[in-house]
Scaffold this motif. Sequence first.
Motif, PDB file in Angstrom:
ATOM      1  N   GLY A 163       0.696  -1.321   0.020  1.00 14.14           N
ATOM      2  CA  GLY A 163       0.067   0.023  -0.016  1.00 14.14           C
ATOM      3  C   GLY A 163       0.772   1.338   0.130  1.00 14.14           C
ATOM      4  N   SER A 164       2.191   1.203   0.250  1.00 16.97           N
ATOM      5  CA  SER A 164       2.816   2.525   0.285  1.00 16.97           C
ATOM      6  C   SER A 164       3.024   3.220  -0.958  1.00 16.97           C
ATOM      7  CB  SER A 164       4.433   1.999   0.739  1.00 16.97           C
ATOM      8  OG  SER A 164       4.913   1.310  -0.100  1.00 16.97           O
ATOM      9  N   GLY A 165       2.673   2.563  -2.190  1.00 16.72           N
ATOM     10  CA  GLY A 165       2.761   3.304  -3.222  1.00 16.72           C
ATOM     11  C   GLY A 165       1.758   4.063  -3.524  1.00 16.72           C
ATOM     12  N   TRP A 166       0.713   4.174  -2.739  1.00 15.82           N
ATOM     13  CA  TRP A 166      -0.464   5.109  -2.919  1.00 15.82           C
ATOM     14  C   TRP A 166      -0.175   6.424  -2.112  1.00 15.82           C
ATOM     15  CZ3 TRP A 166      -4.054   3.885  -6.100  1.00 15.82           C
ATOM     16  CH2 TRP A 166      -4.357   2.513  -6.185  1.00 15.82           C
ATOM     17  N   GLN A 167       0.950   6.743  -1.541  1.00 13.93           N
ATOM     18  CA  GLN A 167       1.324   7.885  -0.917  1.00 13.93           C
ATOM     19  C   GLN A 167       0.947   9.303  -1.683  1.00 13.93           C
ATOM     20  OE1 GLN A 167       3.075   8.135   2.492  1.00 13.93           O
ATOM     21  NE2 GLN A 167       2.324  10.134   2.068  1.00 13.93           N
ATOM     22  N   GLY A 168       1.310   9.287  -2.767  1.00 11.35           N
ATOM     23  CA  GLY A 168       1.142  10.581  -3.772  1.00 11.35           C
ATOM     24  C   GLY A 168      -0.311  10.760  -3.714  1.00 11.35           C
ATOM     25  N   ILE A 169      -1.233   9.795  -4.129  1.00  9.78           N
ATOM     26  CA  ILE A 169      -2.473   9.857  -4.446  1.00  9.78           C
ATOM     27  C   ILE A 169      -2.948  10.300  -2.940  1.00  9.78           C
ATOM     28  CG2 ILE A 169      -4.692   8.896  -4.845  1.00  9.78           C
ATOM     29  CD1 ILE A 169      -3.304   7.312  -6.974  1.00  9.78           C
ATOM     30  N   PHE A 170      -2.779   9.845  -1.874  1.00  9.89           N
ATOM     31  CA  PHE A 170      -3.373  10.018  -0.535  1.00  9.89           C
ATOM     32  C   PHE A 170      -3.036  11.367   0.066  1.00  9.89           C
ATOM     33  CE2 PHE A 170      -2.194  10.294   4.023  1.00  9.89           C
ATOM     34  CZ  PHE A 170      -3.317   9.577   4.584  1.00  9.89           C
ATOM     35  N   ASP A 171      -2.010  11.832  -0.281  1.00  8.75           N
ATOM     36  CA  ASP A 171      -1.464  13.217   0.123  1.00  8.75           C
ATOM     37  C   ASP A 171      -2.510  14.153  -0.741  1.00  8.75           C
ATOM     38  OD1 ASP A 171       0.375  12.437   1.751  1.00  8.75           O
ATOM     39  OD2 ASP A 171       2.021  12.866   0.241  1.00  8.75           O
ATOM     40  N   ILE A 172      -2.648  13.911  -1.951  1.00  8.79           N
ATOM     41  CA  ILE A 172      -3.581  14.845  -2.988  1.00  8.79           C
ATOM     42  C   ILE A 172      -5.128  14.960  -2.302  1.00  8.79           C
ATOM     43  CG2 ILE A 172      -4.659  15.425  -5.010  1.00  8.79           C
ATOM     44  CD1 ILE A 172      -2.013  14.315  -6.365  1.00  8.79           C
ATOM     45  N   LEU A 173      -5.485  13.652  -2.090  1.00  9.80           N
ATOM     46  CA  LEU A 173      -6.945  13.460  -1.404  1.00  9.80           C
ATOM     47  C   LEU A 173      -7.279  14.139  -0.218  1.00  9.80           C
ATOM     48  CD1 LEU A 173      -7.894   9.974  -3.331  1.00  9.80           C
ATOM     49  CD2 LEU A 173      -8.485  12.125  -4.152  1.00  9.80           C
ATOM     50  N   THR A 174      -6.491  13.741   0.699  1.00  9.74           N
ATOM     51  CA  THR A 174      -6.550  14.010   1.868  1.00  9.74           C
ATOM     52  C   THR A 174      -6.475  15.603   2.348  1.00  9.74           C
ATOM     53  OG1 THR A 174      -4.092  13.686   2.660  1.00  9.74           O
ATOM     54  CG2 THR A 174      -5.677  12.099   3.294  1.00  9.74           C
TER      55      THR A 174
END
Length: 255
Positions: free
Chosen positions: A43-54
């Motif tokens: 799941g660590s690969g989602w960091q970029g998307i996570f940051d934008i969405l949050t």
Amino acid sequence: MKTSLLQSLAVLLVVSMGISRSFGQETRPVRNIVLVHGAFVDGSGWQGIFDILTRQGYKVAVTQHALLSYEDDVKAVNRIIDQQDGPCILVGHSYGGAVITKAGNNAKVKGLVYLAAHAPDEGESEAENGKKYPSAYKSLIKGKDGFDYIDPAKFPDDFAGGVPAQQARFMAISQPPTADSIFHAIIRNPAWKTKPVWYMVAKADKIINPDLERLYAKRANAQKTVEIEGASHCVFMTHPKEAADLIIAASKGSR
């Protein structure tokens, strides 16, 4: 007479406010997002998307399923879906697409987003679909113990094109072993037949043939299909803004 009229007006006002409030709830974008990783990664690969969405106020959950059994991975994702405090958008990458194709039947899921992901139909498996639309990579290693790997020396180019070299090399040596059986799981009751779909095609994908991705998008009647020029299989990492934009479109289109 006046009292009766006033009471009637008061009732109408309360009903009107209730309808307005209910309508407002129905038209709000879905605010919960669940991100489901694919094979050979976590799941660590989602960091970029996570940051934008949050940053935009979304509540984002990232699954960490073990890649040992398709059914167990579906259960793991459903566990996270059930933890959400309301409706959610389910997002899958690669093999994660096969997972959300079944987990998406959860009543809390209002929309599905596939990012360079498999979306098999009833009775299909991603392995068989891959034979019909062969992939470009030749670096898959099948272990004698039933677990697959991608040759670490070829992983950066075949799987993670566009990812910074040092990060891609680390991904290559830290890739989780993936049970070969998960690629042969037969799909039943695909959720994309009843839930709206958004799809992202990685035009330079070596792991999943881009033409197979296009087939998946067309067959699922995707509300929107985005094709990313030059993007590798790791499009969710190399183009987080475009991916986040598609997820946001799904959140607004699945009110």
